[in-house]
Design a protein around this motif. Structure first.
Motif, PDB file in Angstrom:
ATOM      1  N   LYS A  34      38.928 -10.457 -54.355  1.00  0.00           N
ATOM      2  CA  LYS A  34      38.812 -10.248 -55.796  1.00  0.00           C
ATOM      3  C   LYS A  34      39.421 -11.432 -56.539  1.00  0.00           C
ATOM      4  N   ASN A  36      38.868 -11.728 -60.273  1.00  0.00           N
ATOM      5  CA  ASN A  36      39.303 -11.006 -61.465  1.00  0.00           C
ATOM      6  C   ASN A  36      38.511  -9.709 -61.539  1.00  0.00           C
ATOM      7  N   LYS A  37      38.531  -9.045 -62.689  1.00  0.00           N
ATOM      8  CA  LYS A  37      37.905  -7.725 -62.785  1.00  0.00           C
ATOM      9  C   LYS A  37      36.403  -7.768 -62.535  1.00  0.00           C
ATOM     10  N   ARG A  38      35.754  -8.855 -62.908  1.00  0.00           N
ATOM     11  CA  ARG A  38      34.291  -8.915 -62.792  1.00  0.00           C
ATOM     12  C   ARG A  38      33.808  -9.870 -61.707  1.00  0.00           C
TER      13      ARG A  38
END
Length: 269
Positions: A34, A36-38
């Motif tokens: 991951k 970041n969030k997107r």
């Protein structure tokens, strides 16, 4: 990238160097890191099909996932003779390769089904091919800008994982592509068993007319495997190839070879 991911990547490269016949690596479905969030990143992958000294190899530096979009950072796939490092006493020869300069795909996600449709753009190289008689087919080196496509689907129902992938790039009658099918059964969270089959093919246009104008060859295998979880998202697969095959030659004079129970299958994905 943390130490565990570095170790896993190095382990994959070592296994690829030592594997005497066949190995494979992660597909664009699997998200490992991951950002970041997107945004997420899939670890690099390397896969190979080997039959005697004829080989297909694909090297991918990873996939970037941005929302439902999937982008390949760089991919090289080629077919030729003695591509792998265990042929120390032989001169390598790449008869064809496709260098992906830009890949982009979109993921359609349902509760148990995922579909990825993608487009590829890159350079398709055509070179000499070593025929079954040990002589090179007369095919002058040439490069073409080529477009391709990729379709991948994964269906998860109960404890079964069914996965299909197809990738093809072509310019006129010069084509390179691969297809794969796998079916895995999840015994528990750490152990899987399954079946995988993969095929890679290449067609080269040598002239404009006549029965000996199109030269092609293909490599393939079917393997049974056992998979063991080695990290939160990655599995190590080990198995035996129950059947492998190669076809090489002109349309009217194709030579076919088969080999059973003489190869191993290794994968980290």
């Amino acid at each position: 990238m943390n130490n565990n991911n570095i170790i896993l990547t190095l382990t994959l490269l070592v296994l690829m160097a030592l594997s005497p016949k066949i190995a494979a690596a992660s597909a664009p479905f699997d998200v490992s890191v991951k950002i970041n969030k997107r945004t997420s990143y899939t670890l690099p992958g390397l896969e190979m099909i080997s039959f005697s000294n004829q080989e297909f190899m694909r090297v991918n530096t990873g996939y970037i996932h941005r929302g439902n979009w999937v982008f390949s950072t760089m991919t090289w796939e080629g077919m030729g003779t003695n591509l792998t490092p265990y042929h120390w006493d032989a001169q390598p020869s790449v008869s064809s390769y496709y260098l992906h300069l830009a890949d982009a795909g979109y993921r359609f996600i349902w509760p148990s089904f995922t579909l990825i449709l993608g487009l590829q753009a890159g350079m398709l190289h055509k070179g000499d091919v070593l025929g079954p008689d040990g002589r090179y087919v007369d095919s002058p080196d040439d490069n073409y800008f080529s477009l391709g496509f990729m379709i991948a689907a994964r269906w998860r129902i109960w404890r079964f994982d069914l996965q299909l992938e197809t990738s093809v790039a072509s310019t006129d009658f010069n084509v390179i592509g691969s297809t794969s099918f796998s079916l895995a059964y999840r015994l528990n969270k750490k152990w899987h068993i399954g079946l995988i089959s993969e095929n890679a093919s290449r067609e080269i246009e040598l002239c404009t007319s006549g029965e000996n104008c199109s030269y092609s060859y293909s490599l393939g295998y079917t393997a049974l495997f056992v998979a063991r979880k080695i990290s939160s998202r990655l599995f190590l697969r080990l198995g035996v190839v129950v059947s492998s095959w190669m076809g090489i030659g002109y349309l009217e004079t194709t030579y076919s070879f088969k080999r059973d129970f003489k190869s191993i299958y290794i994968s980290i994905n």
